[in-house]
Design an enzyme around this catalytic site. Sequence first.
Site, PDB file in Angstrom:
ATOM      1  N   CYS A  76       0.826  -1.204   0.000  1.00 57.31           N
ATOM      2  CA  CYS A  76       0.000   0.000   0.000  1.00 57.31           C
ATOM      3  C   CYS A  76       0.865   1.261   0.000  1.00 57.31           C
ATOM      4  O   CYS A  76       1.890   1.328   0.673  1.00 57.31           O
ATOM      5  CB  CYS A  76      -0.918  -0.010   1.228  1.00 57.31           C
ATOM      6  SG  CYS A  76      -1.996   1.436   1.338  1.00 57.31           S
ATOM      7  N   CYS A  79       0.960   4.580   3.696  1.00 58.21           N
ATOM      8  CA  CYS A  79       1.891   4.812   4.803  1.00 58.21           C
ATOM      9  C   CYS A  79       3.332   4.703   4.315  1.00 58.21           C
ATOM     10  O   CYS A  79       3.616   4.063   3.305  1.00 58.21           O
ATOM     11  CB  CYS A  79       1.661   3.804   5.932  1.00 58.21           C
ATOM     12  SG  CYS A  79       0.103   4.038   6.811  1.00 58.21           S
ATOM     13  N   CYS A 153      -8.216  -0.691   7.460  1.00 52.70           N
ATOM     14  CA  CYS A 153      -6.991   0.098   7.573  1.00 52.70           C
ATOM     15  C   CYS A 153      -6.802   0.488   9.024  1.00 52.70           C
ATOM     16  O   CYS A 153      -7.729   1.017   9.648  1.00 52.70           O
ATOM     17  CB  CYS A 153      -7.085   1.341   6.689  1.00 52.70           C
ATOM     18  SG  CYS A 153      -5.742   2.525   6.941  1.00 52.70           S
ATOM     19  N   GLN A 254      -9.720  18.896   8.886  1.00 50.80           N
ATOM     20  CA  GLN A 254      -8.586  18.011   9.142  1.00 50.80           C
ATOM     21  C   GLN A 254      -9.087  16.602   9.484  1.00 50.80           C
ATOM     22  O   GLN A 254     -10.074  16.432  10.195  1.00 50.80           O
ATOM     23  CB  GLN A 254      -7.729  18.547  10.291  1.00 50.80           C
ATOM     24  CG  GLN A 254      -6.798  19.669   9.895  1.00 50.80           C
ATOM     25  CD  GLN A 254      -7.490  21.005   9.738  1.00 50.80           C
ATOM     26  OE1 GLN A 254      -8.624  21.186  10.191  1.00 50.80           O
ATOM     27  NE2 GLN A 254      -6.837  21.949   9.085  1.00 50.80           N
ATOM     28  N   TYR A 283      -8.160  30.575   2.514  1.00 50.85           N
ATOM     29  CA  TYR A 283      -8.344  29.130   2.313  1.00 50.85           C
ATOM     30  C   TYR A 283      -9.157  28.586   3.495  1.00 50.85           C
ATOM     31  O   TYR A 283      -8.769  27.636   4.165  1.00 50.85           O
ATOM     32  CB  TYR A 283      -7.009  28.399   2.205  1.00 50.85           C
ATOM     33  CG  TYR A 283      -6.029  29.023   1.234  1.00 50.85           C
ATOM     34  CD1 TYR A 283      -6.072  28.726  -0.122  1.00 50.85           C
ATOM     35  CD2 TYR A 283      -5.053  29.911   1.675  1.00 50.85           C
ATOM     36  CE1 TYR A 283      -5.170  29.299  -1.010  1.00 50.85           C
ATOM     37  CE2 TYR A 283      -4.140  30.490   0.793  1.00 50.85           C
ATOM     38  CZ  TYR A 283      -4.212  30.169  -0.543  1.00 50.85           C
ATOM     39  OH  TYR A 283      -3.311  30.738  -1.429  1.00 50.85           O
ATOM     40  N   GLU A 304     -12.828  31.489   0.714  1.00 58.22           N
ATOM     41  CA  GLU A 304     -12.737  30.090   0.295  1.00 58.22           C
ATOM     42  C   GLU A 304     -13.196  29.969  -1.162  1.00 58.22           C
ATOM     43  O   GLU A 304     -14.269  30.445  -1.522  1.00 58.22           O
ATOM     44  CB  GLU A 304     -13.607  29.207   1.196  1.00 58.22           C
ATOM     45  CG  GLU A 304     -13.837  27.802   0.713  1.00 58.22           C
ATOM     46  CD  GLU A 304     -12.555  27.033   0.454  1.00 58.22           C
ATOM     47  OE1 GLU A 304     -12.476  26.340  -0.586  1.00 58.22           O
ATOM     48  OE2 GLU A 304     -11.621  27.126   1.276  1.00 58.22           O
ATOM     49  N   CYS A 379       0.809  21.789   5.074  1.00 58.16           N
ATOM     50  CA  CYS A 379       0.920  20.325   5.099  1.00 58.16           C
ATOM     51  C   CYS A 379       2.017  19.840   4.171  1.00 58.16           C
ATOM     52  O   CYS A 379       2.110  18.629   3.903  1.00 58.16           O
ATOM     53  CB  CYS A 379      -0.425  19.682   4.735  1.00 58.16           C
ATOM     54  SG  CYS A 379      -1.045  20.162   3.108  1.00 58.16           S
TER      55      CYS A 379
END
Length: 422
Positions: A76, A79, A153, A254, A283, A304, A379
């Site tokens: 996968c 991660c 998951c 989030q 944003y 936004e 991020c």
Amino acid sequence: MEQTVLQLHIDGLTSELQGVAHLHSQALFVSGALPGEDVEARLIARKKRYAIARLERIVHPAPQRSAPPCPYYEQCGGCAIQHAAYAAQLEYKRQVLAQTLQRIGGLELAPRPLLGMEQPWRYRNRVMLHRGTDGRLGFYAKGSHDICVIDSCPLLLPSLNEMLAELTPLCAGMKTLRHLQLRCDHQGGQMQAVLISEQPERLPCLNGVSVWNNYGADSYGLYKRHWRDGGGATPIIEDVSGLRLKLSPAAFLQVNYQQMLVMYRQIAELAALDSGDTLLDLYAGAGSIGLYLARRVSRLIGVESYAPAATDAAENARLNAIGNAEFIAEAAERFLPRYVQQGGAADVLILDPPRAGCAPELLRAAAASGARAIVYASCDAATLARDLRLLAALGYQPQAVQPLDMFPQTAHMETVCLLSRE
């Protein structure tokens, strides 16, 4: 190309937390290897500036190595660092951030220690799954758009794994289904599924699950143009420290509720707001950050680009009886230069852009605003470093850099920075 097996010593990590070795002054990237390890790796690709090798055997493991608990981890692509103990993950990410800020941003300010989680599993309240050509659901495999089919998951809240198990057989026959978004509130009591398809698709009514169908040929990211009620479709109402937030299916919030609260507290602390301030939240999404701070200031303006999210934000202000907030459905890159040129007030700016960071015209307008402080939440370390470099050249220097682990077990993190005039 002959696939040569090499004896390598891992002496660093990439920004994606791949191991880095050096052979004849060339960097080799080895996914799954940790700093300090001696490994055998098979050379699989040569690029102009680096090479890629596949880990074959760990000769001398690092003490930080840990057994990944997920059965899909090797295939996968979700991660990147389950093979390291969690304390080591935090330090690796802090080091990557510091190196990136120095290398790309030219900044010497050391990041604060990364704020981690007590339980770095079962934290995601939203997930996007993809449908393979065989009709099965999963995540993209490492380095490709092939589908790694999953049954569950370990990063998802239990409610999402339960919903996935229920929906998987029902989605198998949907010929135009492309993606399936699952979402719940942080307690797992409100559940939502979004079928993202090329043509209208339907699910049987599911007990306690709000179902939406998002369909069409045109896309907004992964989302399509048209929305319809697929059965019991209602927005999720999330509670954020007493603030009630209505979330339409595509609205951003989030994915890690516990770390979101940590992040918002850090933003509030760094912003040091005054009751007379005008706060610009750019944003803004569904208005979560701005509304969290709104009662500390005189005026809040949220901007936004995604109109349904801006509508959510305005409704959230009314839902919480916050009368000093207004939300504008417009791209921040267009709004802020015009607002500043027209003499609009701005004491503090909140920037929380997508991974691509901020456009130069927005950063120039932010600097021209004369704001006392800019709080930048990012991020992506590379675009953050790029934007901090430009803001520094425009007179706004970083005063504090606080990273936090919004995405344990992955290569990603969130970073909150305070900038002020020199």
